[in-house]
Design a protein around this motif. Sequence first.
Motif, PDB file in Angstrom:
ATOM      1  N   ARG A  10      50.029 -17.884   8.157  1.00 35.38           N
ATOM      2  CA  ARG A  10      51.425 -17.688   8.551  1.00 35.38           C
ATOM      3  C   ARG A  10      52.060 -16.562   7.727  1.00 35.38           C
ATOM      4  O   ARG A  10      51.950 -16.513   6.506  1.00 35.38           O
ATOM      5  CB  ARG A  10      52.220 -18.981   8.366  1.00 35.38           C
ATOM      6  CG  ARG A  10      53.663 -18.867   8.835  1.00 35.38           C
ATOM      7  CD  ARG A  10      54.436 -20.148   8.613  1.00 35.38           C
ATOM      8  NE  ARG A  10      54.003 -21.217   9.511  1.00 35.38           N
ATOM      9  CZ  ARG A  10      54.581 -22.423   9.549  1.00 35.38           C
ATOM     10  NH1 ARG A  10      55.593 -22.713   8.726  1.00 35.38           N
ATOM     11  NH2 ARG A  10      54.134 -23.344  10.389  1.00 35.38           N
ATOM     12  N   PHE A  11      52.699 -15.639   8.407  1.00 30.36           N
ATOM     13  CA  PHE A  11      53.411 -14.494   7.835  1.00 30.36           C
ATOM     14  C   PHE A  11      52.491 -13.519   7.106  1.00 30.36           C
ATOM     15  O   PHE A  11      52.943 -12.755   6.248  1.00 30.36           O
ATOM     16  CB  PHE A  11      54.548 -14.944   6.907  1.00 30.36           C
ATOM     17  CG  PHE A  11      55.560 -15.824   7.582  1.00 30.36           C
ATOM     18  CD1 PHE A  11      56.171 -15.432   8.772  1.00 30.36           C
ATOM     19  CD2 PHE A  11      55.901 -17.065   7.054  1.00 30.36           C
ATOM     20  CE1 PHE A  11      57.094 -16.244   9.407  1.00 30.36           C
ATOM     21  CE2 PHE A  11      56.826 -17.889   7.679  1.00 30.36           C
ATOM     22  CZ  PHE A  11      57.424 -17.472   8.857  1.00 30.36           C
ATOM     23  N   ARG A  59      49.098 -10.618   7.599  1.00 28.29           N
ATOM     24  CA  ARG A  59      48.433  -9.755   8.576  1.00 28.29           C
ATOM     25  C   ARG A  59      47.161 -10.422   9.092  1.00 28.29           C
ATOM     26  O   ARG A  59      46.548 -11.239   8.405  1.00 28.29           O
ATOM     27  CB  ARG A  59      48.082  -8.415   7.942  1.00 28.29           C
ATOM     28  CG  ARG A  59      49.301  -7.563   7.642  1.00 28.29           C
ATOM     29  CD  ARG A  59      48.867  -6.124   7.470  1.00 28.29           C
ATOM     30  NE  ARG A  59      49.896  -5.322   6.854  1.00 28.29           N
ATOM     31  CZ  ARG A  59      49.792  -4.021   6.644  1.00 28.29           C
ATOM     32  NH1 ARG A  59      48.667  -3.401   7.006  1.00 28.29           N
ATOM     33  NH2 ARG A  59      50.751  -3.342   6.082  1.00 28.29           N
ATOM     34  N   CYS A 109      61.494 -10.405   9.433  1.00 27.46           N
ATOM     35  CA  CYS A 109      61.541  -9.496   8.287  1.00 27.46           C
ATOM     36  C   CYS A 109      62.409 -10.165   7.226  1.00 27.46           C
ATOM     37  O   CYS A 109      63.625 -10.301   7.401  1.00 27.46           O
ATOM     38  CB  CYS A 109      62.119  -8.145   8.697  1.00 27.46           C
ATOM     39  SG  CYS A 109      62.139  -6.917   7.371  1.00 27.46           S
ATOM     40  N   SER A 114      57.967 -12.298   4.834  1.00 30.40           N
ATOM     41  CA  SER A 114      57.244 -11.550   5.860  1.00 30.40           C
ATOM     42  C   SER A 114      57.710 -10.111   5.873  1.00 30.40           C
ATOM     43  O   SER A 114      58.919  -9.831   5.822  1.00 30.40           O
ATOM     44  CB  SER A 114      57.460 -12.179   7.234  1.00 30.40           C
ATOM     45  OG  SER A 114      56.832 -11.416   8.244  1.00 30.40           O
ATOM     46  N   GLU A 115      56.756  -9.183   5.982  1.00 32.47           N
ATOM     47  CA  GLU A 115      57.068  -7.760   6.036  1.00 32.47           C
ATOM     48  C   GLU A 115      57.560  -7.318   7.406  1.00 32.47           C
ATOM     49  O   GLU A 115      58.079  -6.211   7.578  1.00 32.47           O
ATOM     50  CB  GLU A 115      55.823  -6.944   5.674  1.00 32.47           C
ATOM     51  CG  GLU A 115      54.680  -7.099   6.672  1.00 32.47           C
ATOM     52  CD  GLU A 115      53.457  -6.274   6.323  1.00 32.47           C
ATOM     53  OE1 GLU A 115      53.607  -5.080   6.009  1.00 32.47           O
ATOM     54  OE2 GLU A 115      52.351  -6.834   6.364  1.00 32.47           O
ATOM     55  N   LEU A 133      54.208  -8.037  12.369  1.00 35.47           N
ATOM     56  CA  LEU A 133      52.891  -8.669  12.383  1.00 35.47           C
ATOM     57  C   LEU A 133      52.299  -8.713  13.787  1.00 35.47           C
ATOM     58  O   LEU A 133      51.081  -8.596  13.955  1.00 35.47           O
ATOM     59  CB  LEU A 133      52.983 -10.077  11.787  1.00 35.47           C
ATOM     60  CG  LEU A 133      53.405 -10.121  10.310  1.00 35.47           C
ATOM     61  CD1 LEU A 133      53.567 -11.561   9.851  1.00 35.47           C
ATOM     62  CD2 LEU A 133      52.400  -9.383   9.427  1.00 35.47           C
ATOM     63  N   HIS A 168      57.215 -20.969   4.800  1.00 28.59           N
ATOM     64  CA  HIS A 168      55.756 -21.049   4.750  1.00 28.59           C
ATOM     65  C   HIS A 168      55.238 -22.441   5.102  1.00 28.59           C
ATOM     66  O   HIS A 168      54.103 -22.585   5.556  1.00 28.59           O
ATOM     67  CB  HIS A 168      55.252 -20.668   3.356  1.00 28.59           C
ATOM     68  CG  HIS A 168      55.431 -19.220   3.031  1.00 28.59           C
ATOM     69  ND1 HIS A 168      56.510 -18.761   2.308  1.00 28.59           N
ATOM     70  CD2 HIS A 168      54.680 -18.130   3.338  1.00 28.59           C
ATOM     71  CE1 HIS A 168      56.411 -17.448   2.174  1.00 28.59           C
ATOM     72  NE2 HIS A 168      55.315 -17.038   2.787  1.00 28.59           N
TER      73      HIS A 168
END
Length: 412
Positions: free
Chosen positions: A24-25, A27, A131, A136-137, A140, A227
């Motif tokens: 999760r979250f 790549r 984001c 998280s970046e 994804l 998460h």
Amino acid sequence: MTDSTTIGTGLIRTGPIRYATAERFARPRPVKDEDPRPSSGEICPQLPSRLDAVMGPPLDTHPQGEDCLNLSITTPARDTGARPVLVWFHGGGFSSGAGLMDWYDGGALAAEGDVVVVSVNYRLGALGYLCLDGVSEGNLGLYDQLEALRWVSAHIAAYGGDPGNVTVLGQSAGGLSIRLLLDMPEAKGLLRRAILQSAPLEVATRPREAALVLGRLFAEALGTDPHTADVSEILAAQRETALANLRLSGSSMEPAFTPVRGADPLHLHGLDPSSDPSANSSFDSFDANVRGLDVLYGWNLDDMTAFPGEGDDTASLTRRVYEEPLALFGKRLARAGAHVYTYRLDWRPAGSPFGATHCVELPLLFGSREAWRASPMLGDTPWEDIDALGSALRADWIAFARTGTYDPRRHV
């Protein structure tokens, strides 16, 4: 491990196949060739589509879960035929849909064109596009799509396809995804051609700071660690975030979770809707990626009738949201050395209140009578008429996948 089924037309449908895995979250990671586990068959957890009133709700059901990086393949034969490959990225505002849905069955395309059709799931909503610092970046879902293209490049020859002749096609958010993949240096060489259907470029990305605002609203609505939260809690927080975004933006069209512009390390620049969507880019992978690429893009005459609340003048809105940004994009493609073609679909199904609306081309390309049964956007048009027009459109898309050229007069 995969299962193959021979269907009535003599085609082979393989899958679902797990092409990647992801925490999760995080790549995605490619699946190792020796991994013996069968695919879960899951699609990304999601709320009902905003376009159910137009398309109708999907009539098939699939398990929803986070082991959703699955794809399906329809091929005339698992041989050495080296057929053109069409990879489909579905729409749904980055928040709904799945490549495994019956809507996107590529059987007619595969049978009529002797091509291989791959339909891809990718992560959606907060799971794909949140984001939020420390969580998280963002983007994804785009990385999922990139991993799917890598899988196709490595494995599609075993399914009768030519990895050197891949056409990526997508509608709406799927078309936006293709536009953004063209900015990614990692995507170079993974596709030869691209078809973008009704991609509303002005909502392609959101600046990072604006995305972080929505990310924080999501975290507040969730009220627990993202998460470890249950998927049901994440979907509930998504719904609250979407309502907040509607209040902030005033737009029924703009999704709450979209790709992020300027996110590090994926620099998606130059998508300012007030100007050429790419002209002010300082990121030079686009020109290198598209040089020599064959690109077909277009829109539907009444695309904006699918989005009530955006305004009454749907003709003007369709020009502003679709036609004009796509025309600027086409000019940028041509300047970079791509071979560019465009189309407009004017078909207004008999008895439909929506006209040539957003998504109306989908049953012409994919799916079956049963999959599209009672879809409001099709009105009372007999399936025989839909399939006849679909046969012509499929022939155009197949010819483009084979030759890289498009002649709108071919089936007039």
